[in-house]
Design a protein around this motif. Sequence first.
Motif, mmCIF file in Angstrom:
data_model
loop_
_atom_site.group_PDB
_atom_site.id
_atom_site.type_symbol
_atom_site.label_atom_id
_atom_site.label_comp_id
_atom_site.label_asym_id
_atom_site.label_seq_id
_atom_site.Cartn_x
_atom_site.Cartn_y
_atom_site.Cartn_z
ATOM 1 N N ASN A 48 -5.868 -5.148 -5.848
ATOM 2 C CA ASN A 48 -4.408 -4.989 -5.769
ATOM 3 C C ASN A 48 -3.933 -3.596 -6.162
ATOM 4 O O ASN A 48 -2.749 -3.409 -6.475
ATOM 5 C CB ASN A 48 -3.675 -6.037 -6.623
ATOM 6 C CG ASN A 48 -3.819 -7.437 -6.072
ATOM 7 O OD1 ASN A 48 -3.991 -7.630 -4.870
ATOM 8 N ND2 ASN A 48 -3.775 -8.422 -6.955
ATOM 9 N N TRP A 49 -4.835 -2.606 -6.157
ATOM 10 C CA TRP A 49 -4.384 -1.237 -6.371
ATOM 11 C C TRP A 49 -3.617 -0.770 -5.137
ATOM 12 O O TRP A 49 -3.832 -1.238 -4.021
ATOM 13 C CB TRP A 49 -5.557 -0.310 -6.640
ATOM 14 C CG TRP A 49 -6.305 -0.650 -7.911
ATOM 15 C CD1 TRP A 49 -6.006 -1.634 -8.815
ATOM 16 C CD2 TRP A 49 -7.484 -0.012 -8.386
ATOM 17 N NE1 TRP A 49 -6.932 -1.644 -9.826
ATOM 18 C CE2 TRP A 49 -7.848 -0.651 -9.596
ATOM 19 C CE3 TRP A 49 -8.271 1.036 -7.933
ATOM 20 C CZ2 TRP A 49 -8.968 -0.279 -10.343
ATOM 21 C CZ3 TRP A 49 -9.384 1.414 -8.674
ATOM 22 C CH2 TRP A 49 -9.726 0.775 -9.861
ATOM 23 N N ASN A 50 -2.723 0.180 -5.348
ATOM 24 C CA ASN A 50 -1.784 0.569 -4.292
ATOM 25 C C ASN A 50 -2.162 1.850 -3.569
ATOM 26 O O ASN A 50 -1.602 2.143 -2.507
ATOM 27 C CB ASN A 50 -0.385 0.709 -4.878
ATOM 28 C CG ASN A 50 0.054 -0.541 -5.613
ATOM 29 O OD1 ASN A 50 -0.310 -0.738 -6.779
ATOM 30 N ND2 ASN A 50 0.818 -1.398 -4.963
ATOM 31 N N ALA A 51 -3.089 2.619 -4.134
ATOM 32 C CA ALA A 51 -3.475 3.887 -3.506
ATOM 33 C C ALA A 51 -4.883 4.258 -3.935
ATOM 34 O O ALA A 51 -5.332 3.891 -5.032
ATOM 35 C CB ALA A 51 -2.501 5.007 -3.873
ATOM 36 N N TYR A 52 -5.547 5.006 -3.070
ATOM 37 C CA TYR A 52 -6.901 5.497 -3.343
ATOM 38 C C TYR A 52 -6.939 6.956 -2.915
ATOM 39 O O TYR A 52 -6.721 7.282 -1.745
ATOM 40 C CB TYR A 52 -7.928 4.685 -2.561
ATOM 41 C CG TYR A 52 -9.381 4.978 -2.894
ATOM 42 C CD1 TYR A 52 -10.143 4.049 -3.602
ATOM 43 C CD2 TYR A 52 -10.009 6.146 -2.465
ATOM 44 C CE1 TYR A 52 -11.491 4.280 -3.884
ATOM 45 C CE2 TYR A 52 -11.341 6.394 -2.751
ATOM 46 C CZ TYR A 52 -12.082 5.456 -3.460
ATOM 47 O OH TYR A 52 -13.415 5.688 -3.741
ATOM 48 N N VAL A 98 0.842 -1.196 0.000
ATOM 49 C CA VAL A 98 0.000 0.000 0.000
ATOM 50 C C VAL A 98 0.879 1.249 0.000
ATOM 51 O O VAL A 98 1.793 1.384 0.820
ATOM 52 C CB VAL A 98 -0.933 0.002 1.222
ATOM 53 C CG1 VAL A 98 -1.706 1.308 1.309
ATOM 54 C CG2 VAL A 98 -1.889 -1.196 1.160
ATOM 55 N N ASP A 99 0.598 2.165 -0.924
ATOM 56 C CA ASP A 99 1.293 3.459 -0.951
ATOM 57 C C ASP A 99 0.555 4.519 -0.153
ATOM 58 O O ASP A 99 1.176 5.471 0.319
ATOM 59 C CB ASP A 99 1.472 3.936 -2.391
ATOM 60 C CG ASP A 99 2.501 3.122 -3.156
ATOM 61 O OD1 ASP A 99 3.548 2.789 -2.567
ATOM 62 O OD2 ASP A 99 2.256 2.803 -4.334
ATOM 63 N N GLY A 100 -0.763 4.374 0.000
ATOM 64 C CA GLY A 100 -1.462 5.318 0.855
ATOM 65 C C GLY A 100 -2.877 5.623 0.413
ATOM 66 O O GLY A 100 -3.379 5.116 -0.599
#
Length: 566
Positions: free
Chosen positions: A428-432, A173-175
Amino acid sequence: MRRSRVTNAALVSAGAVLLASAAVAVAMPAGAAAAGCSVKYSVSSQWQGGFGANVAITNLGDAVTSWTLTWNYNAGQTVTQAWNTTLTQSGTTVTARNVSYNGAIATNGTVSFGFNGSWTGSNPDPTTFALNGVGCTGGTEPTPPPTDPPPTTPPPNGPADITVNSATRYQTVDGFGAAQSIWGSAWSTTDTQTLVGMGANQLGLSIVRTGLSPESSEWATHVNSLKTAKSYGSNVKILASPWTAPAAWKTNNSRVNGGKLRTDYYDDYANHLNSYVQYMRGQGVPIDVTSVQNEPDWHPDYDSMDWSGTELRTFVRDQGTKVQNTKLMVAEAVNLNYNFTDPTLNDSTARNNIGYVGGHLYGTEESGRLRPYSLAEQHNKPVWMTEWNLHAADGGGSNIWGNPANAAVWNETLDDIMRTVHKSMEANWNAYIWWYGKRYYSFIGDGESAFGTVAGAPLKRGYAFSQYAKYVRPGYQRVALTKSSKASPLEVTAYQGDGKVTLVILNRSNSAVNNAVIQAPQNVSRAEHYLTSQNANAASQPTSVNGGQATINVGARSISTLVFTL
């Protein structure tokens, strides 16, 4: 681009601890109100350090067009956000006054309002009130029973309803974040601290999106807020998104209505992006990610610029290395349209010049792309959802946003926004990244009078989003889990990092899941449970820990976070 749709769901509040209600009779001066005027003050819910209260004034009389109600707190309570009233506090004295949409009294002579507050130690009801200057006293009604049974302690190593399997790992997770005003003023220091801070009534955002203006004279606008985000927050990343190149470099010679970047200005545009990054860097604001273009597939009558996927590939391939001290992103298409990102991912040179793939959520689910992006995963390019905006709950613009217990606001928040955050993590996305962080329908209020929010005050939607943002930190990795049939109504994702295992749990059903047993991968030293619902804001909940298990109550129509410390 801002698209919206409406969903409706029945709302059942759960987990609230109901307190006593005080019913008090009020005497009024002659002509001020009808005989028998009364006030009812009730605390509807309470959580660690906070509470929600409702006040009803009845039998005011048809002639009354304005009112002022005052009372005193004797235990240090402090009022915060209010709805249907103007609420102020001076020392222990609280004053509530009518507002434009709650001033003329209904034919039955009744008005009501509500507010949230904070407390330490105790939270007794006030015992005296004054209405339009006339004092009154009253009694206290019996306290109703709690709405949910208390949790019970499970047997050691008993069967679990949710079992975390940290051996199977997914994306890092990027954030979670939000955008500043792209064309308006910057967040204040206090606004920024509320949005990125990790303290009480702060929301823990870890990504801030900012606009990259075509005019260098406008770059200084957001410097202070971005510096605050970097210094006050925890590992906050900055995403800079341009809406257009300077007008003279475009085929339509305009900042608006689309138009393409002329190929003979590709190098100038790369230098423009680089100049922005270096300017911000010199101001003490490292720009972590720089987008090539916001919504290259959308050309509205505001700042915008058109690209095709092959044009983006060509620009990134030939010019990308000129943008230094940041990582480039392609392409923030309206609905994560792969036609705008596949060409770059399929070209080895272009692909090596980008760090991220971006896209927006408008129409993405309907088009079948709210799922893993296999080509991006194949080439180890993190996928960021960088914009979505939905506020259809108010229909024709009714004033509901300043009321944190409004059912329509909560339904939309839980069933649309929080659900898509959950699905983006499962994809599996890394940011929202949400649209504006400060707006009447968003995370903190903007004070716009027509919608009743308090400028800078956290809103229900912000507390709900913080259930992810504040507890799933950059660098955490999503891990696998299994659920029992008892937990089947729950939508759950689990993460591991910083010596913690964190679960975010959505219960969009109308029934609580009580005594849910959660199994960590190993014995834990403690477990913390926080819940947001129609009547609670990131409120601490009771937990029972036994070895590697915790037992919690998951309230109906809620989002909650369970944090295991290993």
